[in-house]
Design a protein around this motif. Sequence first.
Motif, PDB file in Angstrom:
ATOM      1  N   GLN A   1       0.830  -1.203   0.000  1.00 58.42           N
ATOM      2  CA  GLN A   1       0.000   0.000   0.000  1.00 58.42           C
ATOM      3  C   GLN A   1       0.866   1.257   0.000  1.00 58.42           C
ATOM      4  O   GLN A   1       0.542   2.252  -0.657  1.00 58.42           O
ATOM      5  CB  GLN A   1      -0.930   0.000   1.218  1.00 58.42           C
ATOM      6  CG  GLN A   1      -1.956   1.129   1.217  1.00 58.42           C
ATOM      7  CD  GLN A   1      -2.940   0.996   2.365  1.00 58.42           C
ATOM      8  OE1 GLN A   1      -3.049  -0.060   2.995  1.00 58.42           O
ATOM      9  NE2 GLN A   1      -3.676   2.062   2.657  1.00 58.42           N
ATOM     10  N   ILE A   2       1.982   1.214   0.736  1.00 59.37           N
ATOM     11  CA  ILE A   2       2.900   2.347   0.752  1.00 59.37           C
ATOM     12  C   ILE A   2       3.427   2.627  -0.650  1.00 59.37           C
ATOM     13  O   ILE A   2       3.480   3.786  -1.101  1.00 59.37           O
ATOM     14  CB  ILE A   2       4.064   2.074   1.726  1.00 59.37           C
ATOM     15  CG1 ILE A   2       3.551   2.053   3.168  1.00 59.37           C
ATOM     16  CG2 ILE A   2       5.165   3.117   1.569  1.00 59.37           C
ATOM     17  CD1 ILE A   2       4.577   1.608   4.185  1.00 59.37           C
TER      18      ILE A   2
ATOM     19  N   ALA B   1     -10.413  -4.996   4.941  1.00 58.96           N
ATOM     20  CA  ALA B   1      -9.048  -4.956   4.421  1.00 58.96           C
ATOM     21  C   ALA B   1      -8.678  -6.313   3.842  1.00 58.96           C
ATOM     22  O   ALA B   1      -9.013  -7.346   4.412  1.00 58.96           O
ATOM     23  CB  ALA B   1      -8.061  -4.578   5.526  1.00 58.96           C
ATOM     24  N   GLY B   2      -7.997  -6.297   2.714  1.00 60.86           N
ATOM     25  CA  GLY B   2      -7.529  -7.548   2.128  1.00 60.86           C
ATOM     26  C   GLY B   2      -7.856  -7.666   0.650  1.00 60.86           C
ATOM     27  O   GLY B   2      -7.977  -6.665  -0.056  1.00 60.86           O
TER      28      GLY B   2
ATOM     29  N   ASN C   1      -6.560 -10.495  -7.614  1.00 61.48           N
ATOM     30  CA  ASN C   1      -6.099  -9.273  -8.281  1.00 61.48           C
ATOM     31  C   ASN C   1      -6.782  -8.004  -7.767  1.00 61.48           C
ATOM     32  O   ASN C   1      -6.443  -6.910  -8.222  1.00 61.48           O
ATOM     33  CB  ASN C   1      -6.341  -9.386  -9.793  1.00 61.48           C
ATOM     34  CG  ASN C   1      -5.641 -10.581 -10.394  1.00 61.48           C
ATOM     35  OD1 ASN C   1      -4.531 -10.923  -9.996  1.00 61.48           O
ATOM     36  ND2 ASN C   1      -6.301 -11.242 -11.340  1.00 61.48           N
ATOM     37  N   TRP C   2      -7.743  -8.141  -6.867  1.00 62.52           N
ATOM     38  CA  TRP C   2      -8.518  -6.973  -6.417  1.00 62.52           C
ATOM     39  C   TRP C   2      -8.340  -6.809  -4.911  1.00 62.52           C
ATOM     40  O   TRP C   2      -8.764  -7.654  -4.128  1.00 62.52           O
ATOM     41  CB  TRP C   2      -9.984  -7.171  -6.786  1.00 62.52           C
ATOM     42  CG  TRP C   2     -10.866  -6.000  -6.448  1.00 62.52           C
ATOM     43  CD1 TRP C   2     -10.476  -4.750  -6.072  1.00 62.52           C
ATOM     44  CD2 TRP C   2     -12.296  -5.985  -6.452  1.00 62.52           C
ATOM     45  NE1 TRP C   2     -11.558  -3.946  -5.846  1.00 62.52           N
ATOM     46  CE2 TRP C   2     -12.693  -4.676  -6.075  1.00 62.52           C
ATOM     47  CE3 TRP C   2     -13.273  -6.935  -6.733  1.00 62.52           C
ATOM     48  CZ2 TRP C   2     -14.026  -4.309  -5.970  1.00 62.52           C
ATOM     49  CZ3 TRP C   2     -14.594  -6.566  -6.635  1.00 62.52           C
ATOM     50  CH2 TRP C   2     -14.975  -5.268  -6.263  1.00 62.52           C
ATOM     51  N   THR C   3      -7.697  -5.698  -4.515  1.00 59.98           N
ATOM     52  CA  THR C   3      -7.436  -5.388  -3.118  1.00 59.98           C
ATOM     53  C   THR C   3      -8.309  -4.227  -2.670  1.00 59.98           C
ATOM     54  O   THR C   3      -8.479  -3.244  -3.412  1.00 59.98           O
ATOM     55  CB  THR C   3      -5.951  -5.016  -2.918  1.00 59.98           C
ATOM     56  OG1 THR C   3      -5.139  -6.114  -3.296  1.00 59.98           O
ATOM     57  CG2 THR C   3      -5.667  -4.673  -1.462  1.00 59.98           C
ATOM     58  N   VAL C   4      -8.856  -4.326  -1.457  1.00 56.42           N
ATOM     59  CA  VAL C   4      -9.678  -3.256  -0.913  1.00 56.42           C
ATOM     60  C   VAL C   4      -9.238  -2.976   0.527  1.00 56.42           C
ATOM     61  O   VAL C   4      -8.661  -3.825   1.206  1.00 56.42           O
ATOM     62  CB  VAL C   4     -11.182  -3.612  -0.927  1.00 56.42           C
ATOM     63  CG1 VAL C   4     -11.688  -3.778  -2.343  1.00 56.42           C
ATOM     64  CG2 VAL C   4     -11.448  -4.854  -0.097  1.00 56.42           C
TER      65      VAL C   4
ATOM     66  N   THR D   1      -7.190  -1.321  -5.267  1.00 56.24           N
ATOM     67  CA  THR D   1      -6.347  -1.493  -6.458  1.00 56.24           C
ATOM     68  C   THR D   1      -6.817  -2.725  -7.217  1.00 56.24           C
ATOM     69  O   THR D   1      -7.335  -3.669  -6.627  1.00 56.24           O
ATOM     70  CB  THR D   1      -4.858  -1.661  -6.101  1.00 56.24           C
ATOM     71  OG1 THR D   1      -4.683  -2.849  -5.303  1.00 56.24           O
ATOM     72  CG2 THR D   1      -4.317  -0.452  -5.365  1.00 56.24           C
ATOM     73  N   TYR D   2      -6.632  -2.694  -8.513  1.00 57.56           N
ATOM     74  CA  TYR D   2      -6.974  -3.848  -9.348  1.00 57.56           C
ATOM     75  C   TYR D   2      -5.845  -4.071 -10.348  1.00 57.56           C
ATOM     76  O   TYR D   2      -5.402  -3.139 -11.029  1.00 57.56           O
ATOM     77  CB  TYR D   2      -8.290  -3.643 -10.093  1.00 57.56           C
ATOM     78  CG  TYR D   2      -8.760  -4.914 -10.785  1.00 57.56           C
ATOM     79  CD1 TYR D   2      -9.453  -5.887 -10.078  1.00 57.56           C
ATOM     80  CD2 TYR D   2      -8.469  -5.139 -12.130  1.00 57.56           C
ATOM     81  CE1 TYR D   2      -9.861  -7.068 -10.689  1.00 57.56           C
ATOM     82  CE2 TYR D   2      -8.880  -6.312 -12.752  1.00 57.56           C
ATOM     83  CZ  TYR D   2      -9.570  -7.271 -12.026  1.00 57.56           C
ATOM     84  OH  TYR D   2      -9.968  -8.436 -12.631  1.00 57.56           O
TER      85      TYR D   2
END
Length: 712
Positions: free
Chosen positions: A74-75, A575-576, A581-584, A615-616
Motif C-alpha cells: 500500500q505504501i 481490508a484484504g 487481483n482486487w485489493t480493498v 487497487t486492481y
Amino acid sequence: MKRVLTALATGVATCALTVTAHADDAAATSDTAKKSEESIVVTAPATQDISSATGLPLTIAETPQAVTIVNQQQIKDFSLRNVNDLLDQVPGVNVERAETDRTQYDSRGFTITNFQVDGVGMPLLSGGIAYGSLDTALYDRVEVVRGANGMMTGVGNPSATVNYVRKRPTDTFQASVTGYLGSFDDHRVEADISGPLNSSGTLRARVVGAHEDSDSYLDYYHVNRNVIGAVVAWDVTPDLTATAGYSRQQNNADGVMWGTLPMTYSDGSQISYKRSASTAAPWTYWNTRNQSAFAELKYNLGNDWSVKGTYTFNRIQYKSKLLYAYGYPDPDTGLGISGMTGIYPTDYKQDIYNLDASGPFQLFGRQHQLAFGVSTGRNSGHEYEGFSDTYPDYPAVSEIGNVTIPEPDDYPTPVLQARTIDRITRVYGAIHWNITDRLTAITGASATWLKSTGDSYGVDEARKNSKVTPYVGALYDITHNVKLYASYTGIFNPQSEVNAGNQRLAPATGSSIEAGVKSEWFGGKLYATAALFRAHQKNLAEAAGTFGDDDVGPAGGTYYVGQTTTSKGFEVEIAGKITPNWTVGGGYTGFTLKTPDGERAFTYIPNRTLKLNTTYTIPQLNDLKFGANLRWQDATHIDDSTVQDAEGNDAVVRQGHYAVLDLMAGMTVTKGIKAQIVVDNVTDKKYLNSLAWGQAYYAAPRTVMGSITFSY
C-alpha cells in the motif's frame, strides 16, 4: 448490547458473503485468471501477528481491539513517502496539519500521543507532535491499534497507538532503487539493499536511503530531506540473535509557517485567502534532525518460549528561525496583522530499556500464552529562545505572499528557557486464556510510575504520578470465521500540555470500552470488522489560548485547560483481497464527543470520516494496476471568544465537509522495472488542513507524481 453485537455480526457476515459471491463469480470467469492466482503471493491481514496491542503474539483477528496495518504494498501503490500521507489512509485517524512543520494526530476524538518503533516506545518526548515530515523509507509497515493501549505503552490514551515496524535484513539478497519526479519540482531518489553478508547467512544487513528535494504550492516553502538507515542481524547461535541499527533523518525546510493564517476579521467574519498564501518569509527555516539507535538480543529458551532485551536511543534536534502572525485585520483595508520572530534551538533525548518474555504454558488441560516485561525510560528536553524585539507589520490580507516581510537586523543570543526530565518505569503482564474451543480471554495489567523534574520559562515542572492500568478482553467464535469481542482498559494519560500559568496539567484518567465483531474470509485474505466504543476522560487538555510575549509561557505557545469528555461511537472496516487481483481497504468512523453539559468538545476534530482505497491488477497486461483512494470528513469549526461579530456572538471559523480523491496507475515495463503515476486531489478540492490551533492554511491542490523502480 447483545442485540447490537448480533446485528453487527450479521451485517459484517452478510457483506462478506456478498463479497464472496462476487469473488467466486470473478474467479470463475476464465482459466487465465485461475492461473494468475497461482503465481501471486496474497497477503492475509487477519492472520498476521501483531504484539503491539497486548505483548502477546496474536493475530489481528485474535486481538480484542480495532487494528489497521498499512503494509509495504500500500505504501508503494500510493507513493506514501511520509507518515502524514500514510496515516491519512488509516480509518479513524485524522492528520492535523496545524503548521507546515508541526503535525499532530487524533483518533476517536483524542490526540494520539503513543508512538512506538518495533513495539518499543515511551510517551512525552514531544507531546504527540511530529516535527518535520517523517519519512516512511525506513519502515516495512505501520500498525495502528485504535483505543486505549495501557498494556504496551504504560498509558491508557483512548485514541490510538501507532507502531512503526522497521525494515529488517532479509535471508536472500534483494535491491531496489526508485526515482520520483512530480509537481512543484518535487524529486526524490530512494534505495533499499538487503541480504546475507556471509555464506551461511548467519550475518545479515540492510541499508536504506532516500533523498528528496521539493518546492511547494505554498509561497516561499521548500524542503530538502535526507534519510539513511542501517540494520545488522547476527545469529550468534541457533537460539540467540543480536540485532543493532541506526537511522538518521535530516529535514531542512525554508519558508516555514509558525502558526499559520489568521482566519478572522475584526468584525468576526471569516477570511478567505488564495491557496498559496503563507505568513512565512524566505529567511525563516526549521531544520529538524531525527536520530535513532537500537540494540536487541533475542534468545529462544525452547518450548516456544523467548526472551528479548532492547535498548533504544532517540534524539530530536531542531534549529529554527520563525515568524508568527497574529491579529484581526480590518475587513475593509485588510490591515491589522502583526508578526513576532525568534530563534529556537531545541534538543530532546530519550533512552528506553525494555525486557520482555513470552511463551505457552499448560493449565486445566489447555495451552495458554503468557507475556510479561519491564521497561524504564528517560526523556530530557532543552529549549532555547532568542526572541527579537522587532514586531513587523504585514501588508493587507490580499497582498500576503506578494510582499516579503523583512528580516530583523539581529537576534539576541538564545537563552535556555526550558529544561525538563521525565522518567517512566512500568511493569506489565498479560495472559491469553484458551477457556474453551470457542471462548478466549486476555487479562493483564500495567503498573506505571512517572516522575518529572525541571523548569520551563521560570515555572517549576516537578510532578509525581503512578497508576495501575488493568486490561480485560474476550473473544467468542460464532462460526469458524466470525467472532464477537470486547475489551476494557483503564486510562492513565500523562500530559505535557501546560495551563495558563505554564504548569503541566495532571494526567487525564478514565476508562475505555470497546466491543464488536471480527470476521475473516478466503483463508484470512479478507478481513472485516465492526466495533462500538466508549471512552470517558477527566482533566483532558483542551487548547484555551496563546501566550503573549509578556506572559509566563513561551510567546506564541498554546496553553490548555482540563476538560471532562466522553466519546461514543462506532467503526466498520474491511481490508484484504476480494480476488487475487482486487485489493480493498478502508472504513467508516462516526462518534460524538461531549462535555458534561452536553456540548460538543474539540470541535476542530471531524466526528464522521470515511477512508477507502482499492487497487486492481491485470496480470495479462504486464501487471497493469489501477487504484483509487477516497477520503471524506464532515464539517468542523472553532469558536474564537476574543472577537465578536455584529450581533455580539463569538467569531466562528468553519471548514465544511469535503472529499479528496487520489488515483494511481502502474505497470511492469520489463523484468525488474516498474513505472507508476499517482495523482493526488484529482478534483483539485480547496480546503483548510486543520483548525486545531486556531489558525489554518490550505491543503495542496492537484499534484502529480511519477516514479520508476529498478529491482533485483
